[in-house]
Structure formats: structure tokens, C-alpha cells
Design an enzyme around this catalytic site. Structure first.
Site, PDB file in Angstrom:
ATOM      1  N   THR A 192       0.858  -1.171   0.000  1.00  0.00           N
ATOM      2  CA  THR A 192       0.000   0.000   0.000  1.00  0.00           C
ATOM      3  C   THR A 192       0.902   1.231   0.000  1.00  0.00           C
ATOM      4  OG1 THR A 192      -1.478   1.257   1.410  1.00  0.00           O
ATOM      5  CG2 THR A 192      -0.259  -0.466   2.484  1.00  0.00           C
ATOM      6  N   GLU A 337      -5.071  -3.080   4.345  1.00  0.00           N
ATOM      7  CA  GLU A 337      -4.683  -3.607   5.667  1.00  0.00           C
ATOM      8  C   GLU A 337      -5.791  -4.388   6.339  1.00  0.00           C
ATOM      9  OE1 GLU A 337      -4.254  -0.631   4.482  1.00  0.00           O
ATOM     10  OE2 GLU A 337      -2.466   0.380   5.227  1.00  0.00           O
ATOM     11  N   LYS A 446      -7.138  10.304  -4.870  1.00  0.00           N
ATOM     12  CA  LYS A 446      -7.618   9.034  -5.421  1.00  0.00           C
ATOM     13  C   LYS A 446      -8.171   9.289  -6.812  1.00  0.00           C
ATOM     14  CE  LYS A 446      -7.824   5.579  -2.324  1.00  0.00           C
ATOM     15  NZ  LYS A 446      -8.481   4.312  -2.037  1.00  0.00           N
ATOM     16  N   TRP A 451      -4.090   5.499  -6.092  1.00  0.00           N
ATOM     17  CA  TRP A 451      -3.520   6.543  -5.249  1.00  0.00           C
ATOM     18  C   TRP A 451      -2.552   7.411  -6.035  1.00  0.00           C
ATOM     19  CZ3 TRP A 451      -4.174   6.893   0.168  1.00  0.00           C
ATOM     20  CH2 TRP A 451      -4.884   5.839   0.744  1.00  0.00           C
TER      21      TRP A 451
HETATM   22  P1  AMP Z   1      -6.768   0.969  -0.239  1.00  0.00           P
HETATM   23  O1  AMP Z   1      -5.925   0.345   0.801  1.00  0.00           O
HETATM   24  O2  AMP Z   1      -6.042   1.313  -1.491  1.00  0.00           O
HETATM   25  O3  AMP Z   1      -7.993   0.139  -0.508  1.00  0.00           O
HETATM   26  O4  AMP Z   1      -7.295   2.364   0.294  1.00  0.00           O
HETATM   27  C1  AMP Z   1      -7.953   2.459   1.520  1.00  0.00           C
HETATM   28  C2  AMP Z   1      -8.485   3.844   1.708  1.00  0.00           C
HETATM   29  O5  AMP Z   1      -9.406   4.175   0.678  1.00  0.00           O
HETATM   30  C3  AMP Z   1      -9.261   4.024   2.979  1.00  0.00           C
HETATM   31  O6  AMP Z   1      -8.420   4.237   4.079  1.00  0.00           O
HETATM   32  C4  AMP Z   1     -10.127   5.234   2.649  1.00  0.00           C
HETATM   33  O7  AMP Z   1      -9.404   6.441   2.787  1.00  0.00           O
HETATM   34  C5  AMP Z   1     -10.419   5.034   1.189  1.00  0.00           C
HETATM   35  N1  AMP Z   1     -11.737   4.408   0.984  1.00  0.00           N
HETATM   36  C6  AMP Z   1     -12.009   3.121   0.729  1.00  0.00           C
HETATM   37  N2  AMP Z   1     -13.324   2.930   0.580  1.00  0.00           N
HETATM   38  C7  AMP Z   1     -13.910   4.125   0.755  1.00  0.00           C
HETATM   39  C8  AMP Z   1     -15.257   4.587   0.736  1.00  0.00           C
HETATM   40  N3  AMP Z   1     -16.292   3.788   0.498  1.00  0.00           N
HETATM   41  N4  AMP Z   1     -15.470   5.900   0.969  1.00  0.00           N
HETATM   42  C9  AMP Z   1     -14.450   6.749   1.206  1.00  0.00           C
HETATM   43  N5  AMP Z   1     -13.164   6.377   1.240  1.00  0.00           N
HETATM   44  C10 AMP Z   1     -12.896   5.079   1.024  1.00  0.00           C
END
Ligand code: AMP
Length: 549
Positions: A192, A337, A446, A451
Site C-alpha cells: 500500500t 490492511e 484518489k 492513489w
Molecule cells: P486501499 O488500501 O487502497 O484500498 O485504500 C484504503 C483507503 O481508501 C481508505 O483508508 C479510505 O481512505 C479510502 N476508501 C475506501 N473505501 C472508501 C469509501 N467507500 N469511501 C471513502 N473512502 C474510502
């Protein structure tokens, strides 16, 4: 855990929660259930769980013969297809570790990640051969590359020790037994990328994957059944593929794998042709599908629900699916995570009376957790905050499928002594346990579910000879959710233009990281400790609109 006292223990079997038991279950009890893929070569391909298991066993046998051992990292850079699924199970079945690589990262980042993980082999789709030609020479641990195709489609390549998947597994007869080991053994890895520092490796265990899949398939979560036809559009290289590689076979539902066809027309074709009943992806994908259907017409008679997460789901998407196409939206939140599902927004009886806008407002929340996820919100002093749907604080979680640390001990500050993991998200929770993200503690951008590190672009931009200071913030974008806007303060007496800044960044960052616009201001607001105050900057620029076209 050891029995420390002389108290009475349960008299039940030790049956390790191993991922390959999942494909055994699918093959034995749902053996003929279809696995349909859009192949990377083009045509649709059809197999079933029995077929997947048979070929995974061959792969496991072949890997074993190649000297792959318990704990070895085997990388994949691949779309969702039957061969990718077989690769996961083949790797898992000898106790090696699948390590999914995100091909959308910059080649140097991928090489860094592969070196950090010390990947021994790489399974790669035809799409990414040119990319791997740039990366492989920089990864000394890599012993062999397997291209997920047959001999007839093998490309001309400068890569060394490369073989087609079909010829690789053809050398095994499948007379092989899965390995047995401790359920806490590492199963998978996924990196990540945060805003600062190096990417951090998340390491799943067999036990965490099995428990997480059991939580994910529950009625109030994905509500999966053997009657379903599940299409994971979310790639397996995104956050453990949202667990679909395990929750699907565990339920025995049919699986529809979209391959490289991620555009609106391809998604529409496969959804309807294969009568998909449940599907999952980031909002950008659904926006493309809805735009396609708006333009060309179409209906979704078989689709009952769509899981949307990875970034906040815009209400317009929820409304269009539900009102125009009769498809229920399940908003989901999670993190790499967390294996990754943390909360899903299914409707509890307390809210079953809601209709219209009130229902849409509820569905804008990220939802409530399944059993296995504990959640709390705290202030910066770790004092727990009330669940009143107003007070927001740092969102912290724990559970058997939540990371206990990152690979090589990075990011230790995110874990506390009681096992709580600080998600970096800021949220409030209502009295029924519905969580809503209000902000991100960090400022990653995002874009289309991917990212973009604001700090990385800032650091590069200040290398320009005419730039004094730079800040990057995300600006809402109709297709990609957010795109980066680069805000610059010029050095005194200098007046760089937009093009010279973009030219300077060109080649230093991935193309899709390039800011959509560059604007110049006199001063960037700072906090007391001299950090850029992005909240204030965002506020100042709230009426700013990205150039169109
Ligand atoms: P990742 O590990 O790449 O899946 O990213 C995780 C992060 O994405 C989380 O900590 C949030 O900041 C964001 N995220 C994931 N799902 C959502 C959602 N439904 N609404 C807003 N932010 C989200």
C-alpha cells in the site's frame, strides 16, 4: 494459544484454516459451477471449480519441482482471469505467498516493491510484457517469468528465463497433494502506498483470508449464495481483490472474470451475456458503465446488487443504479490492511422504512462492520468519541483479518499496544454503528481508485528552478473522482508558465499522476509547525474548476 492453566478445553478438531481447503470445497461440492473469463488473448474461456483445482494442483507440483518453498514470494501482474485464480491457489497450496503487483504504478516503484519482497518468480499477463522488460533487470531475486498464455501466443521478448503458463503446467501430471502447515502462515502480500515514505507491505495469512471471506459472504455483507454469478471487476491486485477469490469459491457461486476489458462497453457486454447477479468495483468503473448505457441504451435484468467502494460512492451513481436499473447498491469501505472489507452499507431493520432521498443519504455512509471487525473513533489523545453521527475522529479498527504490523516493521506508529490499527481516515458513527468517512487524515489523491501521492509531486515540482513552493490537492473530477491540481508559488522575480512546469515533471512520474492543471498563487497557507495547510488551501480554492477537454 497454549493452555496455561488446567481448565477444561474443548474437544474439537484442529482443522487449520488454509486457503486451499476453499478450492477443495468448491471443487467437491460445486465442481461444475462455471468460471467464465474474458481472456487476455480475446475470446471468452469457460472452465469450472473442478478444472481450476486440477490445474492449480499441477501448478503447485511444478512450483515445488522448481524449488519454491514455504514462504517464497511469487509475484503476479495480471488481470482477473481463470489463470490468475489458478496461480493464486497453486502458490497457496505449497505454502508460498502470492504477491500481487499493481501494473499502474511507475516501473521504478514496482521494481522497489519487488526487491523489498524479494520475489522469486513472476506470473504476468501479455498486456504487461513491455513493462516487465523494464523492471525485471532491476530485480536480481527474480529466477523465472511465467507468461499467462499458451505457446502460440508467446510474444517476442528480451526477457530471460521466460516460459508460457500452459507449457509450464503441462510438465506436471497433477498427482500432488497440497501442503499442510500452520494456519498463521503467510498467504499473500499487497503493498500500500502512503503519502510519505516507502510503500508498506501488508501480509495476509491463510487464517485471515479464510475468516475474512466467511465474514464477507454473510447476508448483511455481500450476501453470496451458490445461486449467484459473481463478477469481481475490482482487480485481484487491488487490496486482495476484495477477497472475492476466496468468498466466491467458498460459497460455490459462479465466477465471471472480466480480464482486461474494463471499459463501459466491455463491462456491459459481459454483465448481460453472462447474467451476472453481483459485481464489485470502484466508482469510476460504474460511472463508465452508466455513461455507456445512457448513450447506447441497455438493461440489467439479472444484476441484483453492485458493491461500490475504494472511494466514496457518489449519490448520482447509487440513484441511477437503483431508480433507473433496479439494481441495489452496497456502499463498502475497506483498506488493503483489512483484507480489505471493513464496513458495508446494507440496510438494518432500524432503517428499513427509509425511502427516496433519506435512503440515499443512508447509503452515502460507508456502513457497518461484519463480525470480526471492531471499530472505534478517537480524538488525537486516543479518547473514544461518542457515536452520534456528528462527532468525528480518527477511525481505528482491529480484528483477525486486520494487519498487526507491516512487512519489515514499517509504519509501527499506526498500531497501538491494544491492537488497534489507526486507519488514517476520519469518520463519525451513528448509534446503530453506521460509519461515515468525513475526511482523510492524509491527503492522497484518489484517481479512478488509484492513489496519487501529493507529496511526491510536490517534492518534484520544487526541483524546478523557478518554483519556491508547491502544494498538490485533489479536485473533484466527474470521471476519475479526483484529479491532482498543482499549486505553485514562484521564486521572486521569476514567472514560470504552466507548460514549463508540466514539461519538468514529464518522465519523472507516471502519466496518470500528471496534474490536470497548474495554478500560481502568491502564498501557500502554513500551519504553526510550518506544514502546508491543505484544509485552508482547499477552502480557498473551493470554487476552482479543472479545465475541461
Ligand atoms: P486501499 O488500501 O487502497 O484500498 O485504500 C484504503 C483507503 O481508501 C481508505 O483508508 C479510505 O481512505 C479510502 N476508501 C475506501 N473505501 C472508501 C469509501 N467507500 N469511501 C471513502 N473512502 C474510502
Amino acid at each position: 494459544m497454549k493452555n496455561k492453566g488446567d481448565h477444561m478445553l474443548g474437544m474439537m478438531q484442529e482443522w487449520p484454516l488454509l486457503c486451499h481447503k476453499v478450492i477443495d470445497h468448491a471443487a467437491i461440492y460445486h465442481g461444475k459451477r462455471e468460471i467464465v473469463s474474458r481472456s487476455v488473448e480475446g475470446p471468452f474461456h469457460r472452465t469450472d471449480y473442478a478444472g481450476i483445482r486440477e490445474r492449480s494442483l499441477k501448478l503447485a507440483q511444478r512450483l515445488d519441482r522448481d524449488g519454491c518453498r514455504l514462504g517464497d514470494r511469487i509475484a503476479t501482474m495480471a488481470w482477473n482471469t481463470w489463470r490468475h485464480l489458478e496461480t493464486w491457489y497453486g502458490v497457496l497450496g505449497i505454502g508460498a505467498v502470492y504477491h500481487t503487483l499493481n501494473p499502474r504504478l511507475f516501473p521504478d516503484q514496482i521494481a522497489w516493491i519487488m526487491n523489498d519482497a524479494e520475489d522469486k518468480m513472476l506470473f504476468v499477463d501479455l498486456t504487461f510484457i513491455k513493462l516487465v522488460e523494464m523492471i525485471a533487470p532491476k530485480v536480481p531475486s527474480l529466477e523465472r517469468i511465467v507468461v499467462l498464455t499458451d505457446d502460440a501466443h508467446m510474444p517476442e521478448t528480451s526477457l530471460k528465463n521466460v516460459v508460457s503458463y500452459e507449457s509450464y503446467i503441462a510438465e506436471a501430471d497433477g498427482d500432488f497433494a497440497w501442503a499442510e502447515f500452520d494456519e498463521r502462515t503467510a498467504a499473500g502480500m499487497c503493498y500500500t502506498s502512503g503519502t510519505t515514505g516507502d510503500p508498506k507491505g501488508v501480509v495476509y495469512s491463510h487464517r485471515s483470508n479464510v475468516l475474512h471471506a466467511m465474514a464477507a459472504m454473510q447476508p448483511d455483507m455481500l450476501n453470496l449464495a451458490s445461486r449467484d454469478r459473481l463478477m469481481p471487476v475490482v482487480p485481484l491486485f487491488h487490496a486482495n481483490g476484495w477477497s472475492t477469490a476466496f468468498s466466491g469459491p467458498m460459497t460455490g457461486c459462479a465466477m465471471i472474470m472480466p480480464g482486461a476489458g474494463m471499459d463501459g462497453a466491455s463491462i456491459y457486454e459481459i454483465l448481460t451475456q453472462e447474467k451476472v447477479t453481483i459485481t464489485a468495483a470502484v466508482p469510476t468503473v460504474w460511472l463508465m458503465l452508466l455513461q455507456h448505457m445512457e448513450k447506447h441504451g441497455g438493461k440489467l435484468p439479472d444484476l441484483s446488487r453492485v458493491v461500490i467502494g475504494g472511494s466514496a460512492c457518489p449519490q448520482a451513481i447509487t440513484k441511477a443504479f437503483q431508480d433507473d436499473y433496479g439494481v441495489d447498491v452496497i456502499h463498502a469501505w475497506g483498506m488493503t490492511e483489512m483484507s480489505p472489507l471493513g464496513t458495508l452499507c446494507s440496510i438494518k431493520p432500524e432503517y428499513s422504512h427509509l425511502e427516496g432521498q433519506e435512503k440515499l443519504d443512508l447509503q452515502a455512509k460507508q456502513g457497518h462492520p461484519p463480525f470480526t471487525v471492531e471499530m472505534k473513533i478517537t480524538d488525537d489523545e486516543n479518547i473514544e468519541l461518542p457515536w452520534d453521527a456528528k462527532t468525528f475522529g480518527r477511525l481505528k479498527v482491529r480484528g483477525p483479518a486486520v494487519s498487526s504490523s507491516y512487512y519489515k516493521g514499517r509504519g509501527a506508529e499506526q498500531f497501538d499496544a491494544e491492537g488497534w490499527f489507526d486507519t488514517g481516515d476520519v469518520a463519525h458513527v451513528d448509534s446503530y454503528g453506521y460509519m461515515q468517512i468525513t475526511d482523510r487524515a492524509k491527503d492522497v489523491i484518489k484517481s479512478g481508485g488509484e492513489w496519487i501521492s501529493s507529496i511526491e509531486i510536490e517534492n518534484l515540482a520544487v526541483g524546478h528552478p523557478d518554483v519556491a513552493e508547491a502544494a498538490v490537492i485533489g479536485v473533484a473530477h466527474p470521471k476519475w473522482d479526483e484529479r491532482p491540481l498543482l499549486v505553485i508559488v514562484a521564486k521572486e522575480g521569476r514567472s514560470p508558465d504552466k507548460q514549463s512546469i508540466l514539461d519538468f515533471l514529464d518522465g519523472k512520474i507516471a502519466k496518470w499522476w500528471m496534474p490536470d492543471d497548474v495554478i500560481f498563487i502568491d502564498e501557500i497557507p502554513h500551519t504553526a509547525t510550518g506544514k502546508i495547510q491543505k484544509t485552508t488551501l482547499r477552502e480557498t480554492l473551493k470554487d476552482y474548476q479543472l479545465p475541461t477537454g
